[in-house]
Design a protein around this motif. Structure first.
Motif: not given
Length: 222
Positions: A130-131, A134, A161, A163, A176, A178, A196, A198
């Motif tokens: 989750d954000e 991340f 999408h 990040y 990243g 989304w 996210l 990555g």
């Protein structure tokens, strides 16, 4: 004072303490050696695990705060579509780690130690969270700039999408992607909310990891 003499005095001090006081005393005076030993154990374990799976692993994905009851592998089909021969190989998925910064649970502290080791030795390839989680690693430069690897027309198609974060030099980095409720990971049942994805900057399987992200975008399942 020699360490043997110090230990003798500490034993005498502990002898007159209640159990809880003993625990607090030991932690106050010996927490640095204890934490050092734990870190060494984590690094040794992570290194051994990395060596054991490197020959047969296309890449290693860690999903934090995921549904760990799911056994599906949404990544292998993407690699095969990208032309990777998966004969004798598999994607190693770890979905058992939890991390919530508003909670002081022991499991969270252990996760922080393990992730620090995995990012540090380059054993972790793909990271999903989750954000809040991340972003904490993105600020540390933990992810590659996907903008250097993924075709521009693909990125333009999925601009909503993407990040971005800043690296140590203040450069804007595409760290990243989304993933919404329509993504392959959500369809498989790993997540219900937005997360996210990555690729770790020290990834040992960088090519396969970036290829997977590219194929994921081509699939439209983000």
């Amino acid at each position: 004072m020699k360490w043997k003499e110090q230990l003798r005095k500490d034993k005498q001090t502990l002898a007159g303490m209640a159990p809880r006081q003993k625990m607090l005393f030991i932690w106050d005076y010996y927490k640095l050696p204890i934490l050092s030993l734990l870190l060494v154990a984590v690094l040794a374990g992570a290194g051994a695990a990395a060596a054991a799976r490197s020959a047969h692993t296309a890449f290693y994905a860690v999903m934090v705060n995921a549904n760990n009851e799911v056994q599906a592998d949404p990544f292998t089909p993407l690699l095969e579509q990208g032309g990777v021969d998966m004969t004798g190989k598999s994607v190693d998925i770890e979905a058992n780690y939890t991390l919530h910064y508003d909670d002081a649970a022991l499991s969270d502290a252990q996760t922080l130690q393990v992730l620090a080791a995995l990012f540090g030795i380059g054993d972790l390839d793909v990271f999903v969270a989750d954000e809040d989680v991340f972003a904490s690693y993105a600020k540390q430069g933990a992810f590659v700039d996907l903008g250097l690897f993924i075709p521009g027309d693909v990125l333009k198609r999925y601009k909503d999408h993407l990040y971005y974060s800043e690296d140590a030099e203040g450069n804007r980095v595409l760290s990243g992607i989304w993933l919404s409720g329509n993504s392959l990971l959500h369809e498989a049942g790993y997540y219900s909310g937005a997360v996210l994805l990555g690729v770790a900057s020290n990834a040992q399987n960088l090519d396969n990891s970036v290829l997977m992200v590219t194929q994921l975008l081509y699939s439209g399942k983000v």
